[in-house]
Write an enzyme that holds these catalytic residues in place. Structure first.
Site, PDB file in Angstrom:
ATOM      1  N   THR A 153       0.806  -1.226   0.000  1.00  0.00           N
ATOM      2  CA  THR A 153       0.000   0.000   0.000  1.00  0.00           C
ATOM      3  C   THR A 153       0.835   1.269   0.000  1.00  0.00           C
ATOM      4  OG1 THR A 153      -1.458   1.332   1.405  1.00  0.00           O
ATOM      5  CG2 THR A 153      -0.136  -0.323   2.516  1.00  0.00           C
ATOM      6  N   GLU A 155       0.125   3.671   1.754  1.00  0.00           N
ATOM      7  CA  GLU A 155       0.168   4.123   3.156  1.00  0.00           C
ATOM      8  C   GLU A 155       1.550   3.895   3.767  1.00  0.00           C
ATOM      9  OE1 GLU A 155      -2.101   5.470   5.675  1.00  0.00           O
ATOM     10  OE2 GLU A 155      -3.009   6.182   3.826  1.00  0.00           O
ATOM     11  N   TYR A 176      -2.283   0.274  10.689  1.00  0.00           N
ATOM     12  CA  TYR A 176      -2.506  -0.368   9.388  1.00  0.00           C
ATOM     13  C   TYR A 176      -1.189  -0.433   8.608  1.00  0.00           C
ATOM     14  CZ  TYR A 176      -3.866  -0.771   4.489  1.00  0.00           C
ATOM     15  OH  TYR A 176      -3.941  -1.164   3.178  1.00  0.00           O
ATOM     16  N   LYS A 180       1.346  -3.536   7.432  1.00  0.00           N
ATOM     17  CA  LYS A 180       1.711  -3.737   6.022  1.00  0.00           C
ATOM     18  C   LYS A 180       3.228  -3.703   5.823  1.00  0.00           C
ATOM     19  CE  LYS A 180      -2.271  -4.203   3.762  1.00  0.00           C
ATOM     20  NZ  LYS A 180      -2.575  -5.253   2.777  1.00  0.00           N
TER      21      LYS A 180
HETATM   22  N1  GDD Z   1     -12.904   6.930   5.543  1.00  0.00           N
HETATM   23  C1  GDD Z   1     -13.052   8.248   5.663  1.00  0.00           C
HETATM   24  N2  GDD Z   1     -14.231   8.757   6.148  1.00  0.00           N
HETATM   25  N3  GDD Z   1     -12.025   9.042   5.316  1.00  0.00           N
HETATM   26  C2  GDD Z   1     -12.192  10.377   5.415  1.00  0.00           C
HETATM   27  C3  GDD Z   1     -13.374  10.951   5.875  1.00  0.00           C
HETATM   28  C4  GDD Z   1     -14.446  10.104   6.267  1.00  0.00           C
HETATM   29  O1  GDD Z   1     -15.512  10.530   6.702  1.00  0.00           O
HETATM   30  N4  GDD Z   1     -13.235  12.298   5.850  1.00  0.00           N
HETATM   31  C5  GDD Z   1     -12.015  12.548   5.381  1.00  0.00           C
HETATM   32  N5  GDD Z   1     -11.357  11.391   5.118  1.00  0.00           N
HETATM   33  C6  GDD Z   1      -9.988  11.268   4.620  1.00  0.00           C
HETATM   34  C7  GDD Z   1      -9.108  10.320   5.422  1.00  0.00           C
HETATM   35  O2  GDD Z   1      -8.612  10.987   6.600  1.00  0.00           O
HETATM   36  C8  GDD Z   1      -8.027  10.016   4.387  1.00  0.00           C
HETATM   37  O3  GDD Z   1      -7.060  11.026   4.395  1.00  0.00           O
HETATM   38  C9  GDD Z   1      -8.770  10.066   3.048  1.00  0.00           C
HETATM   39  O4  GDD Z   1     -10.039  10.675   3.326  1.00  0.00           O
HETATM   40  C10 GDD Z   1      -9.001   8.715   2.407  1.00  0.00           C
HETATM   41  O5  GDD Z   1      -9.545   7.850   3.369  1.00  0.00           O
HETATM   42  P1  GDD Z   1     -10.066   6.374   2.980  1.00  0.00           P
HETATM   43  O6  GDD Z   1     -11.020   6.434   1.859  1.00  0.00           O
HETATM   44  O7  GDD Z   1     -10.527   5.744   4.258  1.00  0.00           O
HETATM   45  O8  GDD Z   1      -8.769   5.651   2.390  1.00  0.00           O
HETATM   46  P2  GDD Z   1      -7.247   5.629   2.893  1.00  0.00           P
HETATM   47  O9  GDD Z   1      -6.470   6.529   1.983  1.00  0.00           O
HETATM   48  O10 GDD Z   1      -7.133   5.858   4.329  1.00  0.00           O
HETATM   49  O11 GDD Z   1      -6.839   4.105   2.633  1.00  0.00           O
HETATM   50  C11 GDD Z   1      -7.189   3.428   1.416  1.00  0.00           C
HETATM   51  O12 GDD Z   1      -6.129   3.507   0.492  1.00  0.00           O
HETATM   52  C12 GDD Z   1      -4.914   2.841   0.895  1.00  0.00           C
HETATM   53  C13 GDD Z   1      -3.891   3.041  -0.218  1.00  0.00           C
HETATM   54  O13 GDD Z   1      -3.352   4.313  -0.138  1.00  0.00           O
HETATM   55  C14 GDD Z   1      -7.518   1.973   1.781  1.00  0.00           C
HETATM   56  O14 GDD Z   1      -8.008   1.324   0.641  1.00  0.00           O
HETATM   57  C15 GDD Z   1      -6.281   1.241   2.247  1.00  0.00           C
HETATM   58  O15 GDD Z   1      -6.591  -0.141   2.476  1.00  0.00           O
HETATM   59  C16 GDD Z   1      -5.196   1.374   1.151  1.00  0.00           C
HETATM   60  O16 GDD Z   1      -4.026   0.709   1.541  1.00  0.00           O
END
Ligand code: GDD
Length: 364
Positions: A153, A155, A176, A180
Site C-alpha cells: 500500500t 500508506e 494499518y 503492512k
Molecule cells: N474513511 C473516511 N471517512 N475518510 C475520510 C473521511 C471520512 O468521513 N473524511 C475525510 N477522510 C480522509 C481520510 O482521513 C483520508 O485522508 C482520506 O479521506 C481517504 O480515506 P479512505 O477512503 O478511508 O482511504 P485511505 O487513503 O485511508 O486508505 C485506502 O487507500 C490505501 C492506499 O493508499 C484503503 O483502501 C487502504 O486499504 C489502502 O491501503
C-alpha cells in the site's frame, strides 16, 4: 415466459463457459490455479473477474462469517470455489494451500481500513503483518513453486515527499501501515533468502462501485445521493485537505496479475499519478449530481453550502479525523509502465460517473 428466458439464459451462459474452457484447452496452456485471499472484497471481485476471463480456475479463501452481498461473486461465471480460512489461523492457511496447490496466490486479505486500525491496532497488525508471515511460511512449505502477490500500500510512504515511487522511504503513520510494513519485509525476505517468487504491489488508492461504504469516496457518493433523494440531511466528513491518488480497481488488478507474469520478481508502485483533495472529490460528486456547492469557514467549522438555496450540505466532525494523517499521496508508476506496460486507464471523472450511476441504480 419467465421459464423460457431462464432456460435461454442458462444455455447461453453454459455455452460461453464451455467455449472459454475449450479455447484455453486448445491453446496448449492448462488451466492455471489461482488462490485469492480476501476474495470477498472489492479487489477480490475485479481480480476474480479478470482471472476467470483469462481461463484460470479461481479458488477463494474466505472467513467463516464473511459477507459478500456487496461484491456478488455468486453471479460470476466460471470455475470458482471457496475455502474457509483466516489469516490469524496458521493451520487453516497450511490446509488451504496444501489442498489447492495454486500456481499463483494473491494475498488481498487484510483489515483494510486505516482509520479503524487506530481502534484495533493489535488485530490489524496480526492480520496485515503476522498473518502474511504465516501465509508465506505455508507457501514455502506446501507449494514453493507458487508465485505470490502481496497487496502492499501507498500508506507505507506515510508523509514521505510526493510523488512517491519504489525508492521513496517508508514512514508508517498508522497501525494499518505498520502491519503492512511487516508484510512487505517478509515478502522481501522470502524472495531473497528462500527464493520464492514473491512480490509487493505498492498500490495507491483504487475505488469502484464495489468500494465499501466506510471509505471516503463511496461515503461521499452515497451520501450525496441520499441528500439529493431526501433520505439524509447532511454529509459529515473528516479531514478535507488530505490528498489521494485515486484510480479504478479494475485497472489495478490487471497490474497485480502482470507482476506475477514476469521473468524476475520485483516490487512495483501502481498509481494514476494524479492526486486531488477530499474537498475537490466532494465538489466533483455534487457537481455531477447537479447540486453544486461552495465552501465557507475554516478547519472543523468549514461547511459545504448548496449554491441553490444556501442549505448546509457538508459539515465536519472530529470523529472522522485520524490521530495521525497521511497528507499527500501521489504516485509515480513509471517503473510499472516501463517493465509491465501498465498504466491507469480510467480517469477520476469516469470513476466518479460510474460510482454515481451504480449507487443511483441501487436506489431507484
Ligand atoms: N474513511 C473516511 N471517512 N475518510 C475520510 C473521511 C471520512 O468521513 N473524511 C475525510 N477522510 C480522509 C481520510 O482521513 C483520508 O485522508 C482520506 O479521506 C481517504 O480515506 P479512505 O477512503 O478511508 O482511504 P485511505 O487513503 O485511508 O486508505 C485506502 O487507500 C490505501 C492506499 O493508499 C484503503 O483502501 C487502504 O486499504 C489502502 O491501503
Amino acid at each position: 415466459m419467465i421459464l423460457y428466458f431462464a432456460v435461454v439464459h442458462w444455455c447461453v451462459n453454459t455455452l460461453e463457459y464451455k467455449l472459454r474452457f475449450l479455447s484455453v484447452a486448445f491453446s496448449g496452456e492448462w488451466m492455471k490455479k489461482a488462490l485469492i485471499t480476501g476474495i470477498t472484497g472489492q479487489d477480490g471481485f475485479y481480480l476474480t473477474k479478470l482471472l476467470l476471463d483469462k481461463g484460470y480456475s479461481v479458488h477463494g479463501m474466505r472467513q467463516a462469517l464473511a459477507h459478500d452481498d456487496r461484491v456478488h461473486l455468486q453471479d460470476m461465471l466460471g470455475d470458482i470455489s471457496f475455502h474457509y480460512g483466516d489469516m490469524s489461523d496458521e493451520a487453516s492457511l497450511q490446509r488451504v494451500i496444501a489442498d489447492v496447490q495454486p500456481d499463483e496466490i494473491y494475498n488481498l486479505a487484510a483489515q483494510s481500513h486505516v482509520g479503524i486500525s487506530f481502534s484495533m491496532p493489535e488485530y490489524t497488525k496480526n492480520v496485515n503483518g503476522h498473518g502474511v508471515e504465516k501465509l508465506l511460511r505455508a507457501v514455502y512449505e506446501r507449494a514453493p513453486k507458487c508465485r505470490f502477490y502481496q497487496a502492499g500500500t501507498s500508506e507505507l510512504f506515510g508523509n514521505a515527499p510526493a510523488p512517491q515511487n519504489e525508492n521513496s522511504p517508508f514512514t508508517p503513520e498508522s497501525p494499518y501501515a505498520e502491519g503492512k510494513l511487516i508484510a512487505h519485509n517478509a515478502v522481501l525476505n522470502y524472495r531473497k533468502a528462500k527464493g520464492l517468487y514473491a512480490v509487493n504491489g505498492i498500490l495507491f488508492n483504487h475505488e469502484s462501485p464495489k468500494r465499501g461504504d466506510d471509505f471516503v469516496t463511496q461515503k461521499i457518493v452515497k451520501g450525496a445521493i441520499a441528500l439529493k433523494q431526501g433520505r439524509q440531511t447532511c454529509l459529515t466528513l473528516g479531514n478535507l485537505d488530505a490528498q489521494r491518488d485515486w484510480g479504478h480497481a479494475a485497472d489495478y488488478v490487471e497490474g497485480m496479475w502482470l507482476m506475477l507474469q514476469q521473468d524476475t520478481p520485483r516490487d512495483y508502485v501502481l498509481a494514476s499519478g494524479v492526486s486531488c483533495s477530499v474537498r475537490l472529490f466532494v465538489e466533483d460528486v455534487f457537481a455531477v449530481l447537479g447540486m453544486p456547492i461552495k465552501w465557507q469557514g475554516n478547519g472543523q467549522e468549514e461547511q459545504g453550502i448548496f449554491l441553490e438555496n444556501g442549505a448546509v450540505a457538508v459539515n465536519i466532525s472530529s470523529a472522522f479525523y485520524r490521530p495521525s494523517e497521511v497528507h499527500v499521496l501521489q504516485g509515480d508508476a513509471s517503473l510499472a509502465k516501463r517493465d509491465l506496460g501498465w498504466s491507469a486507464q480510467i480517469s477520476r471523472q469516469n470513476l466518479i460517473n460510474e460510482m454515481i450511476a451504480a449507487a443511483l441504480g441501487e436506489h431507484q
